[in-house]
Scaffold this motif. Structure first.
Motif, PDB file in Angstrom:
ATOM      1  N   ALA A  23      30.897  23.170   7.010  1.00  0.00           N
ATOM      2  CA  ALA A  23      31.095  22.245   8.124  1.00  0.00           C
ATOM      3  C   ALA A  23      31.067  22.980   9.461  1.00  0.00           C
ATOM      4  O   ALA A  23      30.399  22.544  10.407  1.00  0.00           O
ATOM      5  CB  ALA A  23      32.412  21.494   7.954  1.00  0.00           C
ATOM      6  N   LYS A  24      31.770  24.104   9.548  1.00  0.00           N
ATOM      7  CA  LYS A  24      31.807  24.881  10.792  1.00  0.00           C
ATOM      8  C   LYS A  24      30.428  25.422  11.145  1.00  0.00           C
ATOM      9  O   LYS A  24      30.040  25.425  12.307  1.00  0.00           O
ATOM     10  CB  LYS A  24      32.799  26.034  10.676  1.00  0.00           C
ATOM     11  CG  LYS A  24      34.235  25.590  10.778  1.00  0.00           C
ATOM     12  CD  LYS A  24      35.198  26.763  10.702  1.00  0.00           C
ATOM     13  CE  LYS A  24      36.638  26.276  10.798  1.00  0.00           C
ATOM     14  NZ  LYS A  24      37.602  27.368  10.649  1.00  0.00           N
ATOM     15  N   SER A  44      22.876  11.330   8.773  1.00  0.00           N
ATOM     16  CA  SER A  44      21.755  10.980   9.636  1.00  0.00           C
ATOM     17  C   SER A  44      20.580  11.892   9.280  1.00  0.00           C
ATOM     18  O   SER A  44      20.754  12.938   8.637  1.00  0.00           O
ATOM     19  CB  SER A  44      22.130  11.181  11.103  1.00  0.00           C
ATOM     20  OG  SER A  44      22.342  12.573  11.355  1.00  0.00           O
ATOM     21  N   LEU A  45      19.414  11.507   9.715  1.00  0.00           N
ATOM     22  CA  LEU A  45      18.242  12.340   9.479  1.00  0.00           C
ATOM     23  C   LEU A  45      18.425  13.703  10.147  1.00  0.00           C
ATOM     24  O   LEU A  45      18.079  14.743   9.582  1.00  0.00           O
ATOM     25  CB  LEU A  45      16.984  11.646  10.015  1.00  0.00           C
ATOM     26  CG  LEU A  45      15.654  12.293   9.714  1.00  0.00           C
ATOM     27  CD1 LEU A  45      15.479  12.528   8.221  1.00  0.00           C
ATOM     28  CD2 LEU A  45      14.524  11.447  10.264  1.00  0.00           C
ATOM     29  N   PHE A  49      18.366  17.289   8.210  1.00  0.00           N
ATOM     30  CA  PHE A  49      17.512  18.410   8.606  1.00  0.00           C
ATOM     31  C   PHE A  49      18.332  19.668   8.874  1.00  0.00           C
ATOM     32  O   PHE A  49      17.915  20.766   8.518  1.00  0.00           O
ATOM     33  CB  PHE A  49      16.672  18.062   9.840  1.00  0.00           C
ATOM     34  CG  PHE A  49      15.346  17.442   9.497  1.00  0.00           C
ATOM     35  CD1 PHE A  49      14.318  18.206   8.963  1.00  0.00           C
ATOM     36  CD2 PHE A  49      15.126  16.098   9.711  1.00  0.00           C
ATOM     37  CE1 PHE A  49      13.094  17.633   8.649  1.00  0.00           C
ATOM     38  CE2 PHE A  49      13.908  15.513   9.406  1.00  0.00           C
ATOM     39  CZ  PHE A  49      12.885  16.281   8.869  1.00  0.00           C
ATOM     40  N   LYS A  50      19.498  19.520   9.499  1.00  0.00           N
ATOM     41  CA  LYS A  50      20.366  20.681   9.735  1.00  0.00           C
ATOM     42  C   LYS A  50      20.724  21.360   8.422  1.00  0.00           C
ATOM     43  O   LYS A  50      20.685  22.586   8.303  1.00  0.00           O
ATOM     44  CB  LYS A  50      21.661  20.258  10.435  1.00  0.00           C
ATOM     45  CG  LYS A  50      21.598  20.231  11.913  1.00  0.00           C
ATOM     46  CD  LYS A  50      23.005  19.967  12.461  1.00  0.00           C
ATOM     47  CE  LYS A  50      23.043  20.062  13.948  1.00  0.00           C
ATOM     48  NZ  LYS A  50      24.391  19.845  14.481  1.00  0.00           N
ATOM     49  N   LEU A  51      21.086  20.549   7.430  1.00  0.00           N
ATOM     50  CA  LEU A  51      21.427  21.094   6.116  1.00  0.00           C
ATOM     51  C   LEU A  51      20.216  21.769   5.477  1.00  0.00           C
ATOM     52  O   LEU A  51      20.315  22.860   4.925  1.00  0.00           O
ATOM     53  CB  LEU A  51      21.975  19.990   5.211  1.00  0.00           C
ATOM     54  CG  LEU A  51      23.355  19.468   5.594  1.00  0.00           C
ATOM     55  CD1 LEU A  51      23.635  18.132   4.914  1.00  0.00           C
ATOM     56  CD2 LEU A  51      24.434  20.488   5.247  1.00  0.00           C
ATOM     57  N   ASP A  56      17.596  26.603   4.030  1.00  0.00           N
ATOM     58  CA  ASP A  56      16.202  27.049   3.986  1.00  0.00           C
ATOM     59  C   ASP A  56      15.449  26.464   2.790  1.00  0.00           C
ATOM     60  O   ASP A  56      14.753  27.175   2.064  1.00  0.00           O
ATOM     61  CB  ASP A  56      16.128  28.577   3.985  1.00  0.00           C
ATOM     62  CG  ASP A  56      14.729  29.088   4.317  1.00  0.00           C
ATOM     63  OD1 ASP A  56      13.982  28.373   5.021  1.00  0.00           O
ATOM     64  OD2 ASP A  56      14.371  30.188   3.844  1.00  0.00           O
ATOM     65  N   VAL A  57      15.644  25.163   2.595  1.00  0.00           N
ATOM     66  CA  VAL A  57      14.953  24.440   1.529  1.00  0.00           C
ATOM     67  C   VAL A  57      14.494  23.082   2.076  1.00  0.00           C
ATOM     68  O   VAL A  57      15.057  22.591   3.053  1.00  0.00           O
ATOM     69  CB  VAL A  57      15.853  24.215   0.285  1.00  0.00           C
ATOM     70  CG1 VAL A  57      16.234  25.532  -0.357  1.00  0.00           C
ATOM     71  CG2 VAL A  57      17.080  23.394   0.627  1.00  0.00           C
ATOM     72  N   PRO A  58      13.492  22.468   1.454  1.00  0.00           N
ATOM     73  CA  PRO A  58      13.100  21.121   1.871  1.00  0.00           C
ATOM     74  C   PRO A  58      14.252  20.128   1.664  1.00  0.00           C
ATOM     75  O   PRO A  58      15.085  20.314   0.759  1.00  0.00           O
ATOM     76  CB  PRO A  58      11.927  20.779   0.946  1.00  0.00           C
ATOM     77  CG  PRO A  58      11.453  22.080   0.399  1.00  0.00           C
ATOM     78  CD  PRO A  58      12.644  22.986   0.380  1.00  0.00           C
TER      79      PRO A  58
END
Length: 72
Positions: A23-24, A44-45, A49-51, A56-58
């Motif tokens: 989270a941080k 959210s989208l 995308f941040k995750l 570093d995965v799709p």
């Protein structure tokens, strides 16, 4: 159709991160991570995308669709 996720699995793969640590790192609350993992909240989208970028995965490696509708 239901969207599920492998967020917890990716947290473990990334060095056994806690919900709080993840989270941080991405700028959300631990409660948000918990709710996503439990399927109670769809991110959210932008957050998806941040995750995706963090791990570093799709996006599809973290979030996926389960289709319960039977064809007939």
């Amino acid at each position: 159709m239901k969207i599920k996720n492998k967020l917890k699995e990716w947290r473990v793969r990334k060095g056994d991160l806690t919900q709080e640590e993840l989270a941080k790192k991405i700028g959300v609350s631990r409660q948000t991570i918990n709710a996503i993992e439990k399927g109670k909240y769809l991110p959210s989208l932008q957050l998806a995308f941040k995750l995706s970028l963090f791990f570093d995965v799709p996006i599809e490696e973290i979030f996926y669709v389960v289709n319960n509708k039977k064809r007939g």
